[in-house]
Scaffold this motif. Structure first.
Motif, mmCIF file in Angstrom:
data_model
loop_
_atom_site.group_PDB
_atom_site.id
_atom_site.type_symbol
_atom_site.label_atom_id
_atom_site.label_comp_id
_atom_site.label_asym_id
_atom_site.label_seq_id
_atom_site.Cartn_x
_atom_site.Cartn_y
_atom_site.Cartn_z
ATOM 1 N N GLY A 64 -8.110 3.893 3.082
ATOM 2 C CA GLY A 64 -7.933 3.012 1.771
ATOM 3 C C GLY A 64 -8.334 2.735 0.819
ATOM 4 O O GLY A 64 -8.808 1.871 -0.677
ATOM 5 N N GLY A 102 -7.655 -2.239 3.918
ATOM 6 C CA GLY A 102 -6.608 -2.824 3.160
ATOM 7 C C GLY A 102 -6.112 -4.179 3.813
ATOM 8 O O GLY A 102 -6.370 -5.335 3.188
ATOM 9 N N SER A 157 -2.014 0.398 -4.408
ATOM 10 C CA SER A 157 -2.873 1.961 -3.662
ATOM 11 C C SER A 157 -4.176 1.775 -4.477
ATOM 12 O O SER A 157 -4.072 1.971 -5.754
ATOM 13 N N ASP A 188 0.813 -0.499 0.059
ATOM 14 C CA ASP A 188 0.437 -0.226 -0.629
ATOM 15 C C ASP A 188 1.019 0.877 0.383
ATOM 16 O O ASP A 188 1.930 1.530 0.456
ATOM 17 N N GLU A 196 0.291 -2.915 4.893
ATOM 18 C CA GLU A 196 -1.626 -2.184 4.410
ATOM 19 C C GLU A 196 -1.309 -1.110 5.983
ATOM 20 O O GLU A 196 -0.820 -1.531 6.509
#
Ligand code: BG6
Ligand code: MG
Length: 222
Positions: free
Chosen positions: A45, A175, A115, A8, A170
């Motif tokens: 997220g 996420g 992402s 992420d 994450e």
């Protein structure tokens, strides 16, 4: 064997999570909706448009705006966000990330950016870390955003690895949920209560290393 790490960006590679929060908080205030840090956890997220939808539902404004008006609100939020991040430099890479990327490169593991942010390529340029990554999944190319598994499955594919040969990193509950839904081991950065679904939760990115990733992956896949 662990072959790829799916990263992420916001809140993992750099602390843009705080700028997303400020931009949503100010837009929320204009709409009469209080976006505080607790509610902001539910936005982490989550894609731009889905974040706006959540804010509108939270404020009891779900049916108030047309699609075009919602797009304009998203643009307004993003313009403010871009203003907030324009001064970012490599000094804004979170602790432990650069050494980890170097370790991955040396060990021949793939590093992929998974992402939800459409701003990810620009931010990686500002941080001057783009070359460390073997690929960036375009969030617009996947059918469903986090917490759906799509972006992490696409990340594994881009790495040429099976989901079980990857590990995801994450900072958001949505996420972690997405990583686990993809049947990929997950490391989370942040609050252990919020991120309880992860295989391991670290307080800080400075605790990340290839050894920690491997250990977590081995225990999760044993
Ligand atoms: C995620 C952030 O990484 O990207 C969310 O955690 C953000 O807060 C989402 O809404 C989409 O980002 P962007 O930059 O496309 O608006
Ligand atoms: Mg994040």
């Amino acid at each position: 064997m662990l072959k790829a790490v799916l990263f992420d960006l916001d809140g993992v590679i750099t602390d843009t999570a705080k700028f997303h929060f400020l931009a949503w908080r100010d837009l929320g205030a204009e709409l009469g909706v209080t976006v505080d840090e607790a509610f902001n956890e539910e936005l982490k997220g989550v894609s731009r448009i889905d974040s706006l939808e959540r804010i509108l539902v939270f404020g009891g404004l779900a049916d108030k705006y047309s699609t075009a008006e919602k797009e304009a609100l998203c643009t307004k939020k993003n313009d403010h966000y871009l203003e907030l991040i324009q001064e970012m430099t490599p000094a804004d890479i979170l602790p432990g990330i650069l050494p980890l990327l170097e370790e991955l490169r040396e060990a021949g593991l793939k590093a992929i950016v998974t992402s939800a942010s459409k701003n990810a390529p620009g931010i990686l340029e500002l941080l001057q870390v783009k070359d460390y990554f073997d690929g960036i999944v375009d969030p617009a190319s996947v059918a469903a955003g986090k917490p759906a598994p799509d972006i992490f499955l696409a990340g594994a594919e881009l790495a040429g690895a099976k989901p079980a040969e990857c590990i995801g990193v994450e900072d958001a509950a949505s996420g972690v949920e997405a990583i686990k839904a993809a049947h990929i081991p997950a490391i989370a950065i942040g609050d252990a209560e919020v991120l309880a679904q992860a295989d391991r939760v670290l307080a800080d990115t400075s605790d990340l290393s290839l050894a920690v990733l491997r250990d977590t992956w081995e225990k999760a896949t044993a």
